[in-house]
Write a protein that holds these residues in place. Structure first.
Motif, PDB file in Angstrom:
ATOM      1  N   LEU A  68      -4.506   4.267  -4.126  1.00 45.36           N
ATOM      2  CA  LEU A  68      -4.650   4.566  -2.699  1.00 45.36           C
ATOM      3  C   LEU A  68      -6.057   4.230  -2.206  1.00 45.36           C
ATOM      4  N   VAL A  69      -7.069   4.624  -2.984  1.00 45.45           N
ATOM      5  CA  VAL A  69      -8.449   4.320  -2.604  1.00 45.45           C
ATOM      6  C   VAL A  69      -8.667   2.812  -2.578  1.00 45.45           C
ATOM      7  N   TYR A  70      -8.107   2.107  -3.566  1.00 47.89           N
ATOM      8  CA  TYR A  70      -8.207   0.641  -3.588  1.00 47.89           C
ATOM      9  C   TYR A  70      -7.570   0.038  -2.347  1.00 47.89           C
ATOM     10  N   ASN A  71      -6.410   0.550  -1.954  1.00 45.57           N
ATOM     11  CA  ASN A  71      -5.721   0.043  -0.772  1.00 45.57           C
ATOM     12  C   ASN A  71      -6.568   0.241   0.471  1.00 45.57           C
ATOM     13  N   PHE A  72      -7.211   1.411   0.585  1.00 43.36           N
ATOM     14  CA  PHE A  72      -8.078   1.676   1.731  1.00 43.36           C
ATOM     15  C   PHE A  72      -9.301   0.755   1.713  1.00 43.36           C
ATOM     16  N   TRP A  73      -9.835   0.499   0.519  1.00 48.24           N
ATOM     17  CA  TRP A  73     -10.979  -0.410   0.422  1.00 48.24           C
ATOM     18  C   TRP A  73     -10.580  -1.814   0.874  1.00 48.24           C
ATOM     19  N   GLU A  74      -9.389  -2.242   0.494  1.00 51.88           N
ATOM     20  CA  GLU A  74      -8.919  -3.571   0.888  1.00 51.88           C
ATOM     21  C   GLU A  74      -8.783  -3.668   2.401  1.00 51.88           C
ATOM     22  N   LEU A 122      -1.564  19.376   1.189  1.00 55.49           N
ATOM     23  CA  LEU A 122      -2.962  19.063   1.482  1.00 55.49           C
ATOM     24  C   LEU A 122      -3.287  17.611   1.142  1.00 55.49           C
ATOM     25  N   PHE A 123      -2.879  17.157  -0.044  1.00 54.52           N
ATOM     26  CA  PHE A 123      -3.156  15.788  -0.468  1.00 54.52           C
ATOM     27  C   PHE A 123      -2.442  14.785   0.436  1.00 54.52           C
ATOM     28  N   SER A 124      -1.183  15.036   0.735  1.00 52.16           N
ATOM     29  CA  SER A 124      -0.407  14.115   1.577  1.00 52.16           C
ATOM     30  C   SER A 124      -0.980  14.037   2.986  1.00 52.16           C
ATOM     31  N   LEU A 125      -1.395  15.172   3.530  1.00 48.51           N
ATOM     32  CA  LEU A 125      -1.973  15.193   4.877  1.00 48.51           C
ATOM     33  C   LEU A 125      -3.284  14.411   4.928  1.00 48.51           C
ATOM     34  N   LEU A 126      -4.086  14.515   3.873  1.00 47.54           N
ATOM     35  CA  LEU A 126      -5.353  13.778   3.834  1.00 47.54           C
ATOM     36  C   LEU A 126      -5.095  12.271   3.846  1.00 47.54           C
ATOM     37  N   ILE A 127      -4.156  11.815   3.018  1.00 48.36           N
ATOM     38  CA  ILE A 127      -3.823  10.383   2.991  1.00 48.36           C
ATOM     39  C   ILE A 127      -3.237   9.944   4.327  1.00 48.36           C
ATOM     40  N   LEU A 128      -2.453  10.816   4.954  1.00 46.98           N
ATOM     41  CA  LEU A 128      -1.863  10.502   6.255  1.00 46.98           C
ATOM     42  C   LEU A 128      -2.942  10.336   7.315  1.00 46.98           C
ATOM     43  N   VAL A 129      -3.921  11.239   7.340  1.00 46.34           N
ATOM     44  CA  VAL A 129      -5.005  11.169   8.327  1.00 46.34           C
ATOM     45  C   VAL A 129      -5.812   9.884   8.152  1.00 46.34           C
ATOM     46  N   ILE A 130      -6.151   9.542   6.905  1.00 46.80           N
ATOM     47  CA  ILE A 130      -6.919   8.322   6.655  1.00 46.80           C
ATOM     48  C   ILE A 130      -6.116   7.093   7.069  1.00 46.80           C
ATOM     49  N   SER A 131      -4.823   7.089   6.784  1.00 42.59           N
ATOM     50  CA  SER A 131      -3.969   5.958   7.162  1.00 42.59           C
ATOM     51  C   SER A 131      -3.936   5.778   8.675  1.00 42.59           C
ATOM     52  N   LEU A 132      -3.824   6.886   9.402  1.00 44.92           N
ATOM     53  CA  LEU A 132      -3.803   6.815  10.864  1.00 44.92           C
ATOM     54  C   LEU A 132      -5.141   6.326  11.414  1.00 44.92           C
ATOM     55  N   LEU A 133      -6.238   6.727  10.779  1.00 48.78           N
ATOM     56  CA  LEU A 133      -7.560   6.257  11.208  1.00 48.78           C
ATOM     57  C   LEU A 133      -7.677   4.748  11.040  1.00 48.78           C
ATOM     58  N   LEU A 182       2.570 -10.061   8.376  1.00 44.79           N
ATOM     59  CA  LEU A 182       3.414  -9.119   7.643  1.00 44.79           C
ATOM     60  C   LEU A 182       2.646  -8.436   6.518  1.00 44.79           C
ATOM     61  N   THR A 183       1.791  -9.186   5.835  1.00 46.64           N
ATOM     62  CA  THR A 183       1.017  -8.575   4.760  1.00 46.64           C
ATOM     63  C   THR A 183       0.059  -7.535   5.307  1.00 46.64           C
ATOM     64  N   LEU A 184      -0.577  -7.842   6.443  1.00 45.30           N
ATOM     65  CA  LEU A 184      -1.446  -6.856   7.081  1.00 45.30           C
ATOM     66  C   LEU A 184      -0.634  -5.620   7.464  1.00 45.30           C
ATOM     67  N   PHE A 185       0.590  -5.850   7.918  1.00 45.45           N
ATOM     68  CA  PHE A 185       1.482  -4.752   8.273  1.00 45.45           C
ATOM     69  C   PHE A 185       1.750  -3.866   7.053  1.00 45.45           C
ATOM     70  N   TYR A 186       2.031  -4.494   5.908  1.00 42.94           N
ATOM     71  CA  TYR A 186       2.281  -3.728   4.682  1.00 42.94           C
ATOM     72  C   TYR A 186       1.036  -2.976   4.238  1.00 42.94           C
ATOM     73  N   LEU A 187      -0.135  -3.642   4.317  1.00 47.19           N
ATOM     74  CA  LEU A 187      -1.378  -3.004   3.903  1.00 47.19           C
ATOM     75  C   LEU A 187      -1.659  -1.742   4.708  1.00 47.19           C
ATOM     76  N   LEU A 188      -1.383  -1.796   5.996  1.00 49.38           N
ATOM     77  CA  LEU A 188      -1.650  -0.658   6.863  1.00 49.38           C
ATOM     78  C   LEU A 188      -0.621   0.455   6.694  1.00 49.38           C
ATOM     79  N   LEU A 189       0.629   0.069   6.534  1.00 48.81           N
ATOM     80  CA  LEU A 189       1.701   1.061   6.526  1.00 48.81           C
ATOM     81  C   LEU A 189       2.016   1.630   5.150  1.00 48.81           C
ATOM     82  N   ALA A 190       1.584   0.958   4.080  1.00 56.02           N
ATOM     83  CA  ALA A 190       1.923   1.438   2.737  1.00 56.02           C
ATOM     84  C   ALA A 190       1.473   2.877   2.495  1.00 56.02           C
ATOM     85  N   PRO A 191       0.184   3.208   2.690  1.00 58.82           N
ATOM     86  CA  PRO A 191      -0.217   4.608   2.469  1.00 58.82           C
ATOM     87  C   PRO A 191       0.363   5.559   3.493  1.00 58.82           C
ATOM     88  N   LEU A 192       0.599   5.074   4.716  1.00 57.72           N
ATOM     89  CA  LEU A 192       1.180   5.924   5.755  1.00 57.72           C
ATOM     90  C   LEU A 192       2.597   6.339   5.378  1.00 57.72           C
TER      91      LEU A 192
END
Length: 256
Positions: A68-74, A122-133, A182-192
């Motif tokens: 997940l952290v790697y995905n956010f870094w990408e 708690l963990f899921s909400l944190l990943i959700l907030v970062i994904s939305l940001l 489409l790849t950008l779409f997957y990158l953004l939506l995967a953690p969400l």
């Protein structure tokens, strides 16, 4: 123009800080796994219990968090490759980094209490907030970068018509741009998507909540690997590459 140059220099500094945040976060993740002392493990039975009830789940959770952290870094790496950026976007990125810094804490909490619903929430909400940001950041980037395109679209159409009046078709270019989008779409939506599924499963089974992250991320990993193989600009012919360069120059201008 001077302000744009200042922002470009500032963007480089933000990129350096951002990479440092991710490097530290990735390192701290593994440090959160507790190593037992000799006093804690007094027998082979106790050691087996440690492996089954703590170490194996912790390693699984560690790899999920690391991915997940790697995905956010990408996502961030893509952000800093875009030439035009605003100060509010840079500020929003730092707010996102503050949330990313919480991932090791939430992961360590999950190591010890993965079988509790509230911890998985708690963990899921944190990943959700970062994904939305991140989605908000990319929406602002698109609005800012493509504003010039819409302001100059008639000029661009005229230039394209004059340069390609023979009516050439650019099928590979269309496939390339579609693949990138489409790849950008997957990158953004995967953690969400992963966080939403995990959030729902947290109310049913904490273990299922963790496994839903794993299964979703594995599926997205294979989708992304397949898509990246279809997006090489090397597949474009010379006319298509020239056309793509003209579009980029019309939007971004010549890079100084």
């Amino acid at each position: 123009m001077a302000y744009d140059k200042f922002l470009n220099r500032l963007k480089d500094r933000y990129a350096a800080v951002t990479d440092g945040v991710f490097a530290i976060a990735m390192t701290i993740l593994v440090l959160e796994i507790a190593v037992p002392t000799a006093a804690d493990i007094s027998s082979g039975v106790a050691l087996n219990e440690y492996f089954i009830s703590y170490l194996v789940p912790s390693i699984l959770i560690y790899f999920i968090s690391f991915y997940l952290v790697y995905n956010f870094w990408e996502n961030t790496a893509i952000l800093f490759n875009i030439k035009k950026i605003t100060y509010p976007i840079l500020t929003l990125n730092m707010i996102t980094m503050a949330a990313v810094c919480l991932i090791p804490f939430a992961t360590g909490f999950l190591f010890k209490f993965y079988n509790y619903t509230i911890v998985n929430i708690l963990f899921s909400l944190l990943i959700l907030v970062i994904s939305l940001l991140y989605i908000l950041i990319f929406i602002l980037l698109i609005r800012h970068n493509f504003k010039d395109y819409y302001d100059k679209r008639d000029e661009i159409k005229t230039a394209v018509h004059e340069s390609y009046e023979d009516g050439i078709e650019l099928p590979n270019l269309k496939l390339y741009l579609k693949g990138v989008t489409l790849t950008l779409f997957y990158l953004l939506l995967a953690p969400l998507i992963s966080s939403l599924i995990s959030l729902v499963f947290a109310f049913i089974s904490p273990i299922a909540s963790i496994l839903s992250f794993l299964l979703t991320l594995i599926l997205v990993f294979f989708i992304r690997m397949k898509r990246f193989g279809k997006e090489s600009s090397g597949d474009l012919n010379d006319d298509e590459k020239e056309f793509l360069a003209d579009i980029q120059e019309s939007i971004y201008g010549n890079e100084q």
